[in-house]
Design a protein around this motif. Structure first.
Motif, PDB file in Angstrom:
ATOM      1  N   UNK A  58      33.330  15.216  52.445  1.00  0.00           N
ATOM      2  CA  UNK A  58      32.124  16.018  52.650  1.00  0.00           C
ATOM      3  C   UNK A  58      31.996  16.298  54.139  1.00  0.00           C
ATOM      4  N   UNK A  59      31.772  17.561  54.476  1.00  0.00           N
ATOM      5  CA  UNK A  59      31.564  17.938  55.876  1.00  0.00           C
ATOM      6  C   UNK A  59      30.257  18.694  55.998  1.00  0.00           C
ATOM      7  N   UNK A  64      32.383  19.374  60.415  1.00  0.00           N
ATOM      8  CA  UNK A  64      32.501  18.005  60.912  1.00  0.00           C
ATOM      9  C   UNK A  64      32.458  17.049  59.717  1.00  0.00           C
ATOM     10  N   UNK A  65      33.363  16.112  59.663  1.00  0.00           N
ATOM     11  CA  UNK A  65      33.456  15.211  58.515  1.00  0.00           C
ATOM     12  C   UNK A  65      32.282  14.243  58.513  1.00  0.00           C
ATOM     13  N   UNK A  66      31.568  14.199  57.375  1.00  0.00           N
ATOM     14  CA  UNK A  66      30.423  13.297  57.230  1.00  0.00           C
ATOM     15  C   UNK A  66      30.743  12.093  56.356  1.00  0.00           C
ATOM     16  N   UNK A  84      35.162  10.012  60.477  1.00  0.00           N
ATOM     17  CA  UNK A  84      33.776  10.478  60.547  1.00  0.00           C
ATOM     18  C   UNK A  84      33.492  11.119  61.909  1.00  0.00           C
ATOM     19  N   UNK A  85      32.978  12.327  61.850  1.00  0.00           N
ATOM     20  CA  UNK A  85      32.655  13.058  63.073  1.00  0.00           C
ATOM     21  C   UNK A  85      33.750  13.988  63.555  1.00  0.00           C
ATOM     22  N   UNK A  86      34.953  13.831  63.019  1.00  0.00           N
ATOM     23  CA  UNK A  86      36.047  14.713  63.437  1.00  0.00           C
ATOM     24  C   UNK A  86      36.014  16.009  62.636  1.00  0.00           C
ATOM     25  N   UNK A  87      36.648  17.041  63.174  1.00  0.00           N
ATOM     26  CA  UNK A  87      36.774  18.304  62.470  1.00  0.00           C
ATOM     27  C   UNK A  87      37.806  18.166  61.343  1.00  0.00           C
TER      28      UNK A  87
END
Length: 336
Positions: A58-59, A64-66, A84-87
């Motif tokens: 899920x982004x 951005x990865x959530x 988490x937080x990366x594209x």
């Protein structure tokens, strides 16, 4: 309700000091909590589904990865903290070009969804084919708030497809292209010659006295000889050329990108054919059996995409028989 559906209520009862018909009165307070309960159920179902065996990511709307589930981590070899937080683009393998991703995102913008094959990169660096579904999640105003991606590893399916393709297009003994793939390559070579105003050549290669090795040393020795000849022929041609096996002791070579000048193209083709003859004439070691062989080559040139492939095949075959009649271990050019 009036539509016959069930509702869930949350209630509280309180006794009063007042008596009605000799009985103590009770006041009941209730509110409809159907939507809240359904939402809680949906969240629990979503949580269970998210931790399914299918990889999920899920982004947010900016990719951005959530969240990622355990199946995703197991598949790509990352920890949650590393993702988490990366594209999402950091997972790209480099196998797809910018046009591929542009078309993918255009589909998501237009339809809210995209489904297809993507190659992503594991943490350890190897590439992985994934069947991926990406869905846009929108709020009440129609704006995208999240993207949800589900992924399935299709490595085994790709392997089976490649095995089927190899069986369909390659000779089982020598691993060279078979007649079916040869005709595809020849059709392509004709089109390239026409487009680039170049010449190409078709060579029929026949092993001299092949029946003799089978008769004197058995079919296994004959198979070993064919395998080594296939390897040698593959080494004398250029990367753009094709060496194929028609069957038996017959090989075919397609030469592409020869000179636009006919005389120079003829010289180039003869030089490659001569290298093939020299290679075939070197001694063979067939699992301890020392053996000497040679080949006869028929050659024809082409420079037009309108040339009939059957005619070319017949010309090269006839030229090959002329080479055999001339004493074998030689080259004959069609029309000479």
């Amino acid at each position: 309700d009036t539509l016959g559906g069930r509702h869930i209520f949350e209630g509280r009862a309180q006794a009063l000091d007042q008596l009605i018909d000799g009985k103590r009165a009770i006041v009941l307070f209730a509110r409809d909590v159907t939507e809240r309960v359904r939402a809680e159920q949906d969240r629990r179902i979503a949580a269970v589904a998210f931790e399914s065996r299918q990889a999920m990511l899920v982004s947010d709307a900016e990719t951005n990865i959530l969240r990622v589930n355990q199946a995703f981590l197991d598949l790509l070899g990352y920890t949650r903290e590393e993702l988490i937080g990366r594209k999402t683009s950091t997972l790209r393998s480099g196998r797809h070009d910018a046009a591929f991703y542009a078309a993918m995102w255009e589909s998501i913008r237009a339809t809210g969804k995209w489904e297809g094959e993507i190659w992503d990169q594991r943490k350890r660096g190897d590439l992985l084919p994934l069947w991926t579904t990406i869905t846009a999640v929108r709020n009440e105003q129609g704006l995208v708030t999240h993207y949800v991606a589900t992924m399935s590893d299709i490595s085994e399916r790709k392997l089976r497809e490649e095995e089927i393709r190899h069986i369909a297009f390659y000779d089982h003994l020598t691993a060279l292209p078979n007649r079916r793939l040869l005709l595809e390559r020849l059709q392509r070579a004709l089109a390239v010659a026409r487009r680039n105003n170049q010449h190409g050549a078709l060579l029929f290669v026949d092993v001299d006295n092949f029946k003799k090795i089978n008769d004197e040393h058995g079919h296994h020795a004959g198979d070993l000889l064919l395998q080594q000849i296939a390897s040698r022929l593959s080494r004398v041609v250029r990367e753009s050329d094709t060496v194929a096996r028609l069957g038996g002791d017959e090989f075919v070579i397609v030469l592409e990108h020869l000179n636009a000048d006919l005389a120079l193209a003829r010289t180039e083709a003869r030089q490659i054919a001569a290298k093939a003859l020299v290679s075939m004439a070197k001694p063979y070691d067939l699992e301890g059996l020392a053996y000497q062989s040679s080949g006869s080559i028929g050659l024809t040139l082409f420079n037009s995409g309108d040339t009939d492939m059957d005619v070319l095949m017949r010309q090269a075959d006839e030229a090959m028989y002329q080479a055999k009649h001339a004493g074998k271990n030689t080259i004959h050019l069609h029309g000479s």
